[in-house]
Design a protein around this motif. Structure first.
Motif, PDB file in Angstrom:
ATOM      1  N   VAL A  20       0.842  -1.184   0.047  1.00 55.42           N
ATOM      2  CA  VAL A  20      -0.041  -0.074  -0.004  1.00 55.42           C
ATOM      3  C   VAL A  20       0.797   1.244   0.023  1.00 55.42           C
ATOM      4  O   VAL A  20       0.450   2.307  -0.462  1.00 55.42           O
ATOM      5  N   LEU A  21       2.056   1.376   0.437  1.00 55.68           N
ATOM      6  CA  LEU A  21       2.789   2.492   0.765  1.00 55.68           C
ATOM      7  C   LEU A  21       3.294   2.970  -0.707  1.00 55.68           C
ATOM      8  O   LEU A  21       3.508   2.242  -1.617  1.00 55.68           O
ATOM      9  N   PRO A  22       3.320   4.133  -0.852  1.00 60.17           N
ATOM     10  CA  PRO A  22       3.800   4.757  -2.077  1.00 60.17           C
ATOM     11  C   PRO A  22       5.141   4.335  -2.473  1.00 60.17           C
ATOM     12  O   PRO A  22       6.126   4.363  -1.388  1.00 60.17           O
ATOM     13  N   GLU A  23       5.542   4.239  -3.613  1.00 67.06           N
ATOM     14  CA  GLU A  23       6.944   4.003  -4.167  1.00 67.06           C
ATOM     15  C   GLU A  23       7.849   5.229  -3.622  1.00 67.06           C
ATOM     16  O   GLU A  23       8.914   4.976  -3.363  1.00 67.06           O
ATOM     17  N   ASP A  24       7.213   6.397  -3.813  1.00 73.54           N
ATOM     18  CA  ASP A  24       8.020   7.569  -3.674  1.00 73.54           C
ATOM     19  C   ASP A  24       7.809   8.107  -2.299  1.00 73.54           C
ATOM     20  O   ASP A  24       6.604   8.294  -2.013  1.00 73.54           O
ATOM     21  N   ALA A  25       8.916   8.474  -1.363  1.00 76.09           N
ATOM     22  CA  ALA A  25       8.495   8.976  -0.136  1.00 76.09           C
ATOM     23  C   ALA A  25       7.611  10.224  -0.060  1.00 76.09           C
ATOM     24  O   ALA A  25       6.942  10.529   1.050  1.00 76.09           O
ATOM     25  N   GLY A  26       7.791  10.921  -1.217  1.00 77.10           N
ATOM     26  CA  GLY A  26       7.019  12.003  -1.068  1.00 77.10           C
ATOM     27  C   GLY A  26       5.254  12.300  -1.341  1.00 77.10           C
ATOM     28  O   GLY A  26       4.808  12.961  -1.126  1.00 77.10           O
ATOM     29  N   ASP A  27       5.063  10.993  -1.923  1.00 78.10           N
ATOM     30  CA  ASP A  27       3.706  10.664  -2.233  1.00 78.10           C
ATOM     31  C   ASP A  27       3.033  10.424  -1.101  1.00 78.10           C
ATOM     32  O   ASP A  27       3.473  10.149  -0.132  1.00 78.10           O
ATOM     33  N   SER A  28       1.593  10.850  -1.390  1.00 78.73           N
ATOM     34  CA  SER A  28       0.601  10.718  -0.068  1.00 78.73           C
ATOM     35  C   SER A  28      -0.593   9.720  -0.364  1.00 78.73           C
ATOM     36  O   SER A  28      -0.781   9.239  -1.585  1.00 78.73           O
ATOM     37  N   LEU A  29      -1.160   9.307   0.590  1.00 79.40           N
ATOM     38  CA  LEU A  29      -2.327   8.539   0.362  1.00 79.40           C
ATOM     39  C   LEU A  29      -3.556   9.243   1.093  1.00 79.40           C
ATOM     40  O   LEU A  29      -3.554  10.091   1.786  1.00 79.40           O
ATOM     41  N   ALA A  30      -4.772   8.725   0.322  1.00 80.05           N
ATOM     42  CA  ALA A  30      -5.913   9.307   0.739  1.00 80.05           C
ATOM     43  C   ALA A  30      -6.253   9.081   2.389  1.00 80.05           C
ATOM     44  O   ALA A  30      -5.674   8.122   3.002  1.00 80.05           O
ATOM     45  N   GLY A  31      -6.699   9.968   3.222  1.00 80.77           N
ATOM     46  CA  GLY A  31      -7.080   9.918   4.428  1.00 80.77           C
ATOM     47  C   GLY A  31      -7.515   8.819   5.104  1.00 80.77           C
ATOM     48  O   GLY A  31      -6.901   8.109   5.969  1.00 80.77           O
ATOM     49  N   ARG A  32      -8.583   7.987   4.541  1.00 77.43           N
ATOM     50  CA  ARG A  32      -9.039   6.859   5.168  1.00 77.43           C
ATOM     51  C   ARG A  32      -8.073   5.625   5.240  1.00 77.43           C
ATOM     52  O   ARG A  32      -7.680   5.024   6.040  1.00 77.43           O
ATOM     53  N   THR A  33      -7.270   5.389   3.953  1.00 73.38           N
ATOM     54  CA  THR A  33      -6.324   4.557   3.886  1.00 73.38           C
ATOM     55  C   THR A  33      -4.987   4.929   4.782  1.00 73.38           C
ATOM     56  O   THR A  33      -4.613   4.128   5.301  1.00 73.38           O
ATOM     57  N   ARG A  34      -4.630   6.084   4.863  1.00 81.19           N
ATOM     58  CA  ARG A  34      -3.577   6.480   5.833  1.00 81.19           C
ATOM     59  C   ARG A  34      -3.925   6.234   7.134  1.00 81.19           C
ATOM     60  O   ARG A  34      -3.161   5.915   7.967  1.00 81.19           O
ATOM     61  N   THR A  35      -5.281   6.509   7.481  1.00 80.80           N
ATOM     62  CA  THR A  35      -5.621   6.211   8.919  1.00 80.80           C
ATOM     63  C   THR A  35      -5.486   4.637   9.173  1.00 80.80           C
ATOM     64  O   THR A  35      -5.087   4.419  10.299  1.00 80.80           O
ATOM     65  N   LEU A  36      -6.027   3.891   8.242  1.00 79.77           N
ATOM     66  CA  LEU A  36      -6.010   2.516   8.214  1.00 79.77           C
ATOM     67  C   LEU A  36      -4.444   2.159   8.678  1.00 79.77           C
ATOM     68  O   LEU A  36      -4.135   1.186   9.526  1.00 79.77           O
ATOM     69  N   LEU A  37      -3.594   2.677   7.807  1.00 76.35           N
ATOM     70  CA  LEU A  37      -2.178   2.295   7.953  1.00 76.35           C
ATOM     71  C   LEU A  37      -1.542   2.612   9.423  1.00 76.35           C
ATOM     72  O   LEU A  37      -0.739   1.966   9.940  1.00 76.35           O
TER      73      LEU A  37
END
Length: 421
Positions: free
Chosen positions: A379-396
Motif C-alpha cells: 500500500v505504501l507509495p513507491e516515492d516517499a513524497g507521495d501521499s495516501l488518501a486520508g481513510r487509507t492513511r488512517t488504516l495504516l
C-alpha cells in the motif's frame, strides 16, 4: 497598508505569503482554463492594498476555488454597473494578451460572457455536456488518487460554473435542472473528497449545499449518492452511527432505488454497513443478501452517471468484508477482500489501496504477522513524497500502532517500520 482585511485574514489563516498565493492561483487558473496563470506578487499586493477591487474573472474563479468562498467574501467589491450581469465588467488589463479567445480550454468552451447590457446568452445542452465531461474527469482522478484538497477545490469551482450558467444565461427548465444536477454532482465530489480526507466539518458544509442543488434539480439519483456519502460521513463522527443508519435508510427509500436495481444494491449495501456498526448483525447480513440479489438484476449496459461506475461485484465484496469484520467474522472478511482485490478494476487505485490496507489490518488481527506486513507494504507509495488518501492513511496508522503492540521485533515488523517511518 492592507485595505482588504478579508483576503489578508484568509491568507494569514492558511499561512500563505503573497508569492505562495500567486503560485497556487496560477495553478488553479491552469486547472480551470487549460493555460497557466501569470499572476505575480504585485497583483496580490494590489488586491490587498485595494488598488484592484474586482479582479478579472479567471482570477476570481481561482481565488474562490483556492479559499472555498465567494469573491465578495474575500473582500472584493463588484462594480455597480455589473450587478445585473456579473461577468460584463471589464477585466483587469494585466496579462490580457496571454488569455486569447483561441485558447483551447474549458473556460473558452464553457464560461459564458455577456455581449452587452441587454442580451443574455442562451445556455443549452452543449454547456451541460461540457460540464458532465469535466465531472467524469474528476471522477477518474478520484478513482486514482482519492480525496485531495486539489480535487475538492476543483470540484467546487466547477459547481460554481454550473450555477453561473443559470444566473448569467437563459435556459429551458430541462437545462436548468441539468445544471443544478451538475452543481450537485460537483459539490458531491467535493463532499466525497473531504470525507476521504477525513475532514468532516468541511464535508458537512458540502453535503448541505449539494443536497439543496440535487433537490432543485429534482434528481433522485443525485440525492441517493449524497445519502450514500452521508452514511460514511456520519460514521466518521463520534456518536454518529445512529445518524449513519438514518442516512442509509433515507438512501434506501429513494425513488432511484425503486427505478434501478443497481442503485438499490448500492444503497442496501450501505445500509448493511450502517446496521453492522450499530450491532444489528442479523439485519446487516440480510441486507447484504438483498444487495446481491439486486446487483444480479441490474442491467450493466444501462446509461448511468459516471460516479456509479465504481460499483460492481468486486466493490460489493469489499463492502461485505467490512460488514463481516464488524460482526467478528475475520476469516470471512479476509476471503471477501481477496475476491475484491482479484476482481477490482485496474483504474480503481484508491479503492485498491483502501481494501489492501483493510486486508493487512484483518490479517494482523488474526495473528498472521508476516502476511499482514507483506500486504501493508504493497500500500505504501513507491516515492516517499507521495501521499495516501486520508481513510487509507488512517488504516495504516492503526496497523502500525497495533503491530507495534503485538510483534514489534519480528523481521517483518522491522522492515515495515523502516519503510513506514
Amino acid at each position: 497598508m492592507t485595505d482588504n482585511v478579508h483576503l489578508a485574514g484568509r491568507m494569514s489563516a492558511a499561512g500563505l505569503s503573497r508569492a505562495e498565493l500567486a503560485k497556487r492561483l496560477n495553478t488553479q487558473i491552469e486547472w480551470l482554463t487549460g493555460r497557466p496563470g501569470t499572476l505575480q506578487v504585485r497583483h496580490i499586493r494590489n488586491w490587498l492594498g485595494g488598488n484592484t477591487r474586482w479582479p478579472q474573472e479567471r482570477q476570481r474563479r481561482a481565488l474562490e476555488a483556492e479559499f472555498g468562498v465567494s469573491a465578495e467574501e474575500l473582500g472584493f467589491i463588484r462594480p455597480a454597473r455589473s450587478s445585473a450581469h456579473p461577468d460584463s465588467a471589464p477585466e483587469d488589463p494585466v496579462d490580457r494578451r496571454h488569455f486569447t479567445a483561441g485558447a483551447v480550454s474549458f473556460a473558452a468552451a464553457t464560461l459564458l460572457s455577456v455581449p452587452d447590457a441587454t442580451a443574455r446568452p442562451r445556455v443549452g445542452m452543449s454547456d451541460v455536456d461540457a460540464l458532465e465531461q469535466r465531472f467524469s474527469e474528476l471522477v477518474a482522478a478520484d478513482n486514482t488518487t482519492g480525496g485531495t484538497i486539489t480535487l475538492e477545490t476543483r470540484a467546487l469551482a466547477f459547481a460554481h460554473h454550473a450555477l453561473e450558467r443559470i444566473n448569467v444565461g437563459t435556459a429551458s427548465t430541462r437545462v436548468k435542472n441539468r445544471l443544478y444536477a451538475s452543481a450537485a454532482a460537483f459539490t458531491g465530489t467535493a463532499l466525497w473528497s473531504a470525507i476521504d480526507a477525513r475532514e468532516p466539518e468541511r464535508a458537512e458544509r458540502h453535503f448541505d449545499r449539494a443536497l439543496r442543488y440535487a433537490r432543485l434539480a429534482q434528481d433522485p439519483v443525485a440525492e441517493l449518492r449524497l445519502w450514500s456519502h452521508q452514511v460514511l460521513l456520519s460514521g466518521q463522527r463520534l456518536g454518529g452511527r445512529s445518524e449513519a443508519l438514518a442516512a442509509a435508510e433515507a438512501g434506501r427509500s429513494s425513488a432511484a432505488c425503486r427505478r434501478d436495481p443497481l442503485y438499490r444494491s448500492l444503497a442496501t449495501a450501505r445500509l448493511a454497513g450502517a446496521q453492522a456498526q450499530v450491532g444489528e448483525y442479523t439485519s446487516a447480513l440480510r441486507s447484504l443478501d438483498h444487495a446481491r440479489t439486486s446487483l444480479r438484476k441490474a442491467d450493466p449496459a444501462a446509461q448511468r452517471p459516471s460516479w456509479i461506475g465504481f460499483y460492481d461485484e468486486a466493490e460489493l465484496n469489499g463492502l461485505t468484508a467490512l460488514v463481516m469484520e464488524d460482526t467478528g467474522r475475520h476469516a470471512e472478511a479476509e476471503a471477501f477482500l481477496h475476491m475484491t482485490l482479484t476482481r477490482l478494476r485496474p483504474d480503481l487505485l484508491r479503492n485498491k489501496a483502501y481494501y489492501s490496507a483493510t486486508l493487512a489490518l484483518i490479517q494482523l488481527r488474526q495473528g498472521e504477522i508476516e502476511r499482514a506486513c507483506t500486504t501493508a507494504l504493497t500500500v505504501l507509495p513507491e516515492d516517499a513524497g507521495d501521499s495516501l488518501a486520508g481513510r487509507t492513511r488512517t488504516l495504516l496508522h492503526t496497523f502500525h500502532r497495533e503491530l507495534a503492540a503485538v510483534a514489534p521485533n519480528t523481521r517483518s515488523a522491522v522492515e515495515w517500520t523502516n519503510r513506514y517511518t
